[in-house]
Design an enzyme around this catalytic site. Structure first.
Site, mmCIF file in Angstrom:
data_model
loop_
_atom_site.group_PDB
_atom_site.id
_atom_site.type_symbol
_atom_site.label_atom_id
_atom_site.label_comp_id
_atom_site.label_asym_id
_atom_site.label_seq_id
_atom_site.Cartn_x
_atom_site.Cartn_y
_atom_site.Cartn_z
ATOM 1 N N CYS A 174 -3.855 -42.309 -53.099
ATOM 2 C CA CYS A 174 -2.671 -42.394 -53.941
ATOM 3 C C CYS A 174 -2.295 -41.036 -54.499
ATOM 4 C CB CYS A 174 -2.926 -43.361 -55.099
ATOM 5 S SG CYS A 174 -3.523 -44.985 -54.577
ATOM 6 N N ILE A 213 -5.057 -49.743 -49.693
ATOM 7 C CA ILE A 213 -6.247 -49.722 -48.840
ATOM 8 C C ILE A 213 -7.141 -50.916 -49.145
ATOM 9 C CG2 ILE A 213 -8.288 -48.416 -48.146
ATOM 10 C CD1 ILE A 213 -5.737 -47.016 -47.350
ATOM 11 N N ASP A 271 -11.493 -51.334 -56.398
ATOM 12 C CA ASP A 271 -12.434 -50.414 -57.024
ATOM 13 C C ASP A 271 -11.883 -49.783 -58.297
ATOM 14 O OD1 ASP A 271 -10.535 -49.086 -55.507
ATOM 15 O OD2 ASP A 271 -11.892 -47.526 -54.802
ATOM 16 N N ARG A 326 1.188 -45.612 -54.684
ATOM 17 C CA ARG A 326 0.085 -46.339 -54.056
ATOM 18 C C ARG A 326 0.179 -46.366 -52.538
ATOM 19 N NH1 ARG A 326 -1.526 -52.756 -54.095
ATOM 20 N NH2 ARG A 326 -3.743 -52.476 -53.635
ATOM 21 N N ILE A 356 -6.856 -34.129 -30.591
ATOM 22 C CA ILE A 356 -5.739 -33.394 -30.017
ATOM 23 C C ILE A 356 -6.282 -32.423 -28.983
ATOM 24 C CG2 ILE A 356 -4.178 -33.619 -31.973
ATOM 25 C CD1 ILE A 356 -4.954 -30.837 -32.847
#
Length: 644
Positions: free
Chosen positions: A2, A53, A100, A50, A291
């Site tokens: 966040c 997750i 959390d 936010r 990559i």
């Protein structure tokens, strides 16, 4: 993951402007595109962006305790939140969510400032306790998550995840710090706690800050440091076995997610180790992203493919062309202050690739610092052996003279480029290491800066950053000491900053299990001789992983995310770099000796010298100036330099 922002009036209980708070919050919308909320009461305002997750349906912030007297905005993850929630519930606290974030408010209620010692994870948060009239801000132990703050002249304390949010406050004075500029042209980034601006600071890793109404000064306090306390007697095989157990546990703790999760896989030891552990812990195939480069000299994708095949991952590869220099101005806007690590460009691209597949990605960052993987560690230890045989009184004049007389030979093989080695040997250990990591050494910076700017430094030198940490180091072992210095400077100021901004630009959460603080503490207790052993960096990690990864992944030469700057500045970017560096943008600052900049350009573009790193550092500084200041005004109105 966040973005957070806050305004606290230390002088009075005036209402906080929601419009202003929202404007600051919206500068970080890329960090949290899913939701954005504000909370204000007299004297305090908190904002949050936010990226969902955990507890996607009910984990909105700002988040409160039961009676609304404690509120928090939080950026990061607390990996042990479930066990903490259980403990706190048994102590009588009531939880309304399964995220959390809520353990922070209840942890504060139960343990006060000591709550941070209970949190395992990456975090930066601001917490307001109305009953105690207290604002509490904290940053995780290794500095994985950023936190910027400033105390304005009118008594407002402002903080945020990114510097751009502070710049959005109309009372923030954009006055640059001369010492930070000296630091930048030495290190290529601005080490904590400084920022490019005199009135803004970064909260140091492992530090907390408590404020109350009427408080006139800021006094951050340290709550954690890397111990470097050697373990008791253990056989090498025991250490290898214990390392795998702890590595697997650290990776496992980082797998919690309600959204798609994967990993970066470069083909190097560290990211491959993380993927190997994930492969043994996850039921479904791991999503891995790499990559590739069109130039084989920079390409590691074949090694990544080998690891992907071994662990049957869902592997995605995207090619980045070597002329990917359209990101120059984009990077300046991402980092908000000068930042000269050119690997930010491929890092930005791999984050974009990962975000197409996952919302959370694990990386292998921290392995080089933990296990002494950088080549410069090996060279430093060679030099330390020589330093130990001659006192500084003999070394300084002898090697100082040799360094002065020996020609600069950028074109030659490393063993023939002795000028830098001689110059390093003429110094003590800390100054020698500083010389080896500097983008521009002391002599070059002396030539780069104008006489008036050098006067503004008042004899300050960037080496003081390393000396300050060396004086506080818990270890004096030569190798462990420079690992400690890197963890306090390069790791947080460069590596973690680079990854945080590049990932957040794409609303991607990146987790770093090799920087789990419990794992870092344990690794720091492994003898230095098992980290750099017979000139092999990461020795103990590689030995422990021999059953998990092929030898050509473990024991090949380190490559890294290299970018062909030298070629660019003589080819595709030849005219652009000249135009940018010789324009009035740099000239009118009064900082630089423009004749020396032109000399560097001429010598580099003629092929006589390789000045690619200094030129890139200047190019990123010029881009920062154009992006941050209104350059249609006279520079004398916009730029002021003072020493803090």
């Amino acid at each position: 993951m966040c973005g957070i922002v806050g305004i606290f009036d230390t002088h009075s209980k005036n209402e906080i402007s929601r419009q202003l708070l929202n404007g600051m919050n919206q500068t970080q919308v890329h960090r949290g595109p899913d939701e954005g909320e504000l909370y204000t009461e007299p004297g305090i305002g908190l904002g949050h962006r936010r990226l969902s997750i955990m507890d996607v349906s009910s984990g909105q912030q700002p988040l409160f305790n039961e009676d609304g007297s404690v509120v928090v905005v939080f950026n990061g993850e607390i990996y042990n939140y479930q066990e903490l929630a259980k403990e706190l519930a048994e102590l009588g606290h009531h939880f309304r969510t399964h995220c959390d974030t809520e353990v922070i408010v209840h942890g504060w209620e139960e343990w006060g400032e000591q709550c941070v010692n209970r949190f395992r994870g990456m975090f930066a948060f601001g917490l307001w306790d109305r009953n105690r009239d207290t604002l509490f801000v904290a940053r995780d132990r290794l500095g994985i998550k950023p936190l910027y703050y400033a105390l304005l002249a009118n008594g407002l304390f402002i903080f945020a995840s990114e510097l751009k949010a502070l710049l959005a406050h109309p009372d923030f004075v954009r006055e640059m710090d001369a010492r930070a500029i000296e630091d930048y042209f030495a290190y290529g980034y601005i080490p904590e706690p400084k920022t490019i601006f005199r009135h803004a600071h970064k909260l140091l890793p492992g530090h907390i800050l408590t404020l109350q109404s009427g408080q006139q000064s800021l006094q951050p306090r340290q709550y954690w440091d890397i111990p470097f306390q050697l373990h008791g007697a253990m056989e090498e095989r025991e250490i290898q076995d214990e390392l795998i157990i702890r590595l697997r546990e650290a990776v496992g703790s980082h797998l919690m997610s309600e959204v798609p999760l994967g990993a970066f896989l470069s083909g190097g030891v560290d990211s491959s180790a993380v993927v190997a552990m994930m492969g043994g812990l996850m039921k479904d195939p791991v999503n891995t992203c790499s990559i590739s480069f069109s130039d084989p000299a920079f390409d590691e994708s074949d090694y990544a493919q080998k690891v992907a095949e071994r662990y049957h991952t869902c592997h995605y590869v995207d090619q980045v062309e070597q002329d990917d220099f359209d990101l120059i101005d984009k990077l300046a806007s991402l980092y908000d202050e000068p930042f000269a690590d050119s690997s930010a460009m491929p890092t930005y691209r791999v984050c974009a690739l990962a975000r197409k597949r996952v919302t959370v990605a694990l990386s292998g960052d921290g392995g080089d610092e933990n296990f002494a993987g950088y080549r410069r560690y090996r060279w430093h230890m060679y030099e330390e052996q020589l330093r130990s045989r001659l006192p500084i009184g003999l070394r300084k004049p002898l090697f100082g003279l040799l360094g002065y007389l020996y020609p600069k030979a950028d074109w030659a093989p490393r063993f023939l480029r002795a000028k830098a080695t001689f110059e390093t040997l003429a110094r003590d250990s800390v100054e020698g290491y500083f010389h080896s990591v500097s983008i521009m050494d002391d002599k070059m910076r002396q030539r780069l800066f104008s006489p008036s700017f050098k006067n503004s430094l008042q004899d300050y030198r960037a080496v003081e950053i390393l000396r300050g940490y060396a004086d506080k180091s818990p270890t004096q072992d030569p190798l462990s000491l420079i690992q400690y210095l890197d963890m306090k400077t390069y790791l947080v100021g460069d590596i973690l900053t680079k990854v945080d901004r590049a990932s957040m630009a794409h609303s991607l959460e990146v987790r770093v299990p090799l920087l789990d603080h419990k794992l870092v503490e344990w690794i720091s207790g492994i003898p230095a001789s098992l980290k750099l052993h017979n000139h092999e960096g990461k020795y103990i990690l590689k030995k422990a992983l021999e059953d998990y990864l092929p030898d050509d992944v473990l024991y090949r030469n380190k490559m890294g995310f290299a970018v062909p700057l030298a070629k660019w500045f003589r080819g595709e970017l030849r005219e652009r770099v000249r135009k940018s560096l010789l324009s009035k943008t740099l000239a009118e600052t009064g900082i630089f000796n423009m004749n020396f900049i032109e000399e560097m350009l001429d010598q580099h573009q003629s092929g006589r010298r390789d000045y690619s790193a200094p030129l890139w550092t200047l190019l990123m500084f010029e881009s920062f100036l154009r992006n941050t200041f209104h350059l249609e005004k006279a520079f004398s109105d916009a730029l002021v330099f003072k020493v803090v």
